[in-house]
Design an enzyme around this catalytic site. Structure first.
Site, PDB file in Angstrom:
ATOM      1  N   VAL A  38       0.831  -1.211   0.000  1.00  0.00           N
ATOM      2  CA  VAL A  38       0.000   0.000   0.000  1.00  0.00           C
ATOM      3  C   VAL A  38       0.866   1.262   0.000  1.00  0.00           C
ATOM      4  CG1 VAL A  38      -1.587   1.332   1.464  1.00  0.00           C
ATOM      5  CG2 VAL A  38      -1.988  -1.105   1.097  1.00  0.00           C
ATOM      6  N   ARG A  94     -21.670  -6.993  18.711  1.00  0.00           N
ATOM      7  CA  ARG A  94     -22.924  -6.710  19.432  1.00  0.00           C
ATOM      8  C   ARG A  94     -22.753  -6.925  20.931  1.00  0.00           C
ATOM      9  NH1 ARG A  94     -25.389  -9.156  14.885  1.00  0.00           N
ATOM     10  NH2 ARG A  94     -26.316  -7.517  13.633  1.00  0.00           N
ATOM     11  N   LYS A  97     -24.373  -8.800   0.250  1.00  0.00           N
ATOM     12  CA  LYS A  97     -25.106  -8.849  -1.029  1.00  0.00           C
ATOM     13  C   LYS A  97     -26.571  -8.460  -0.872  1.00  0.00           C
ATOM     14  CE  LYS A  97     -25.511 -13.590   0.105  1.00  0.00           C
ATOM     15  NZ  LYS A  97     -24.511 -14.171   0.911  1.00  0.00           N
ATOM     16  N   GLU A 142     -16.231  -6.571  -3.703  1.00  0.00           N
ATOM     17  CA  GLU A 142     -15.801  -7.797  -4.400  1.00  0.00           C
ATOM     18  C   GLU A 142     -16.316  -9.066  -3.712  1.00  0.00           C
ATOM     19  OE1 GLU A 142     -13.661  -8.117  -7.443  1.00  0.00           O
ATOM     20  OE2 GLU A 142     -14.891  -9.884  -7.108  1.00  0.00           O
ATOM     21  N   ILE A 193     -13.873 -15.473  -5.761  1.00  0.00           N
ATOM     22  CA  ILE A 193     -13.735 -15.336  -7.224  1.00  0.00           C
ATOM     23  C   ILE A 193     -13.735 -13.851  -7.606  1.00  0.00           C
ATOM     24  CG2 ILE A 193     -14.734 -15.894  -9.471  1.00  0.00           C
ATOM     25  CD1 ILE A 193     -16.196 -18.214  -8.181  1.00  0.00           C
ATOM     26  N   ASP A 251     -30.642 -15.953  -2.518  1.00  0.00           N
ATOM     27  CA  ASP A 251     -29.221 -15.587  -2.476  1.00  0.00           C
ATOM     28  C   ASP A 251     -28.684 -15.395  -3.899  1.00  0.00           C
ATOM     29  OD1 ASP A 251     -26.461 -15.802  -0.906  1.00  0.00           O
ATOM     30  OD2 ASP A 251     -26.305 -17.154  -2.618  1.00  0.00           O
ATOM     31  N   LYS A 270     -27.306 -11.861  -5.917  1.00  0.00           N
ATOM     32  CA  LYS A 270     -26.023 -11.799  -6.630  1.00  0.00           C
ATOM     33  C   LYS A 270     -26.255 -11.452  -8.101  1.00  0.00           C
ATOM     34  CE  LYS A 270     -23.937 -15.024  -3.355  1.00  0.00           C
ATOM     35  NZ  LYS A 270     -23.783 -16.431  -3.012  1.00  0.00           N
TER      36      LYS A 270
HETATM   37  N1  HSE Z   1     -25.179 -19.355   0.957  1.00  0.00           N
HETATM   38  C1  HSE Z   1     -24.209 -18.974  -0.011  1.00  0.00           C
HETATM   39  C2  HSE Z   1     -23.917 -20.173  -0.894  1.00  0.00           C
HETATM   40  C3  HSE Z   1     -22.900 -18.519   0.582  1.00  0.00           C
HETATM   41  O1  HSE Z   1     -24.386 -21.279  -0.633  1.00  0.00           O
HETATM   42  O2  HSE Z   1     -23.230 -19.965  -1.868  1.00  0.00           O
HETATM   43  C4  HSE Z   1     -22.645 -17.072   0.579  1.00  0.00           C
HETATM   44  O3  HSE Z   1     -23.205 -16.320  -0.408  1.00  0.00           O
END
Ligand code: HSE
Length: 441
Positions: free
Chosen positions: A42, A54, A111, A135, A142, A207, A211
């Site tokens: 850096v 928490r 996400k 990222e 990835i 999920d 994404k």
């Molecule tokens: N639950 C997600 C998966 C992991 O099974 O790919 C994180 O996004």
């Protein structure tokens, strides 16, 4: 040496970490263990000034006690870079807004938050010239966000097909390799800790839809509201479908697809963002992505076909992506100047599923009588859907019932859905056992 003079000239960059779960603990470990290497890369030291949690009473290994605090706001206000790995919509959103509004760069793996409130967060960042890096939000280790945001920024992305949910890929792969039921494969995935605390997020495709919204907005420079992402999960996938797919040289994968659709007679151009289980040829690069691995297959006008493959979950893997963002953010502090600005200049319409052109494979149980096949074929013709393949078998010991597997040519999803509806209400059809789209041909 340049780096030594930089190190002596630039004050330490203060890094705050929000969240101390499996990802947060790995981020802290890497920041502390690789301190001198990171400083050399850096041009300034990265100082972890605190970790917001928490509850201070929760037992946490590997965190220096003096770094833990429950006062997230004060921690944020004292930082140059804030890493949010606490998850959930709130208080993560308020903390990120506080950080951005006070001029700090933010790195997040969240996400759900980006897919739900991304435009508000990016606007806040732009107002003050701060940066939001993410990222780790899609497919963890990835590198796919930076390639879309930077490497492919001069190209035109046509289509992305991703296996972006590892737990459902594990489940489908186990069904494929061992012929086990969905329930048995889900039990295994649960025992291995692959599924989210609320498994519906994985198996119902939420999920993957989050994404997909993030990838599509970057690829097409377009705001993609989560509610416009078409979504079907894997709970309807049967062992019978998987076995038939295997016999025909296909594999069932839960795909997140982001596609640019040209204007046609039925409407203007736009983008389609969708998640569903589909048949993929085994010979397709995505066909061999097994276990809990992720892969993102990108087709761009000039670059052609690209494939990004690796671990899409896990504390260390996610921390790798976060550390990459930390280095980028910290370098910007040292070098100064504006960072990346994301653009939604194109703002294409996000099209309804009915505009998508695809193929189906439909499995039916029908009366084994003269004229039945002709009746069924005429239903396809009435909806303008051309049949590509038909396979007939006898079901069990019954000579009065036949099984049919019909593969179609490409047609609009609306026409294909119309065929399925018509089949369901036809007297000759005893059951529509399954229907599944085919991708990647
Ligand atoms: N639950 C997600 C998966 C992991 O099974 O790919 C994180 O996004």
């Amino acid at each position: 040496m340049g780096k030594e003079s930089n190190l002596s000239e630039y004050r330490p960059i203060r890094v705050a970490l929000l969240g101390a779960g499996s990802v947060g603990s790995e981020v802290a470990r890497l920041l502390l263990e690789q301190k001198s290497e990171l400083a050399a890369r850096v041009g300034a030291e990265l100082e972890l000034i605190g970790v917001a949690v928490r509850d201070l009473k929760t037992k946490r290994n590997g965190f220096p006690k003096e770094l833990l605090t429950t006062d997230a706001e004060s921690l944020i206000l004292g930082a140059d870079i804030v890493i949010e790995v606490m998850g959930g919509l709130q208080p993560a959103k308020d903390y990120i807004l506080l950080a951005l509004n006070s001029g700090s760069d933010v790195i997040t793996a969240n996400k759900a938050l980006l897919a739900t409130h991304g435009s508000e967060l990016f606007n806040a960042a732009e107002q003050v010239g701060a940066q939001l890096y993410f990222e780790a939000s899609v497919a963890a280790a990835i590198p796919i966000i930076r390639p879309l945001r930077e490497s492919l920024a001069g190209d035109r992305v046509k289509r992305i097909m991703g296996i972006v949910n590892g737990s459902t890929n594990y489940i489908l792969d186990r069904m494929d390799k061992s012929g086990i039921t969905l329930e048995a494969a889900m039990k295994e995935a649960t025992e291995l800790g692959y599924l989210e605390a609320d498994p519906s997020l994985d198996v119902d495709g939420y999920d993957a839809a989050q994404k997909a919204a993030i990838l599509a907005s970057l690829a097409f420079h377009t705001e993609v509201p989560l509610e416009k992402v078409y979504r079907e999960g894997i709970t309807g996938v049967t062992a019978q479908q998987i076995a038939a797919a295997k016999r025909d040289g296909f594999v069932v994968k839960l795909l997140a697809i982001c596609e640019f659709i040209e204007a046609d007679d039925s409407g203007s151009e736009g983008v389609s963002v969708r998640v569903y289980p589909a048949l993929v040829p085994r010979s397709h690069p995505l066909g061999s992505v097994d276990g809990a691995y992720n892969a993102v297959f990108v087709e761009a006008e000039a670059a052609g076909r690209l494939m990004f493959y690796g671990s899409g979950a896990g504390g260390t893997q996610t921390a790798s992506a976060i550390l990459g963002d930390v280095v980028s953010a910290a370098k910007r502090h040292v070098a100064g100047g504006p960072g990346l600005a994301d653009s939604i200049h194109a703002n294409f319409e996000v099209l309804d599923m009915s505009r998508v052109k695809t193929r189906y494979v439909i499995q039916l149980e029908v009366k084994d009588q003269p004229g039945v096949l002709a009746k069924i074929a005429s239903l396809f013709a009435e909806h303008g859907v051309s049949i590509e393949t038909v396979e007939q078998g006898v079901l069990g010991l019954s000579l009065q019932t036949a099984s049919l597997e019909i593969g179609t040519h490409v047609a609009s999803d609306a026409a294909l859905a119309g065929v399925v509806q018509a089949l369901k209400s036809n007297d000759a059809v005893q059951a529509v056992s399954s229907f599944i789209r085919v991708e990647g041909l």
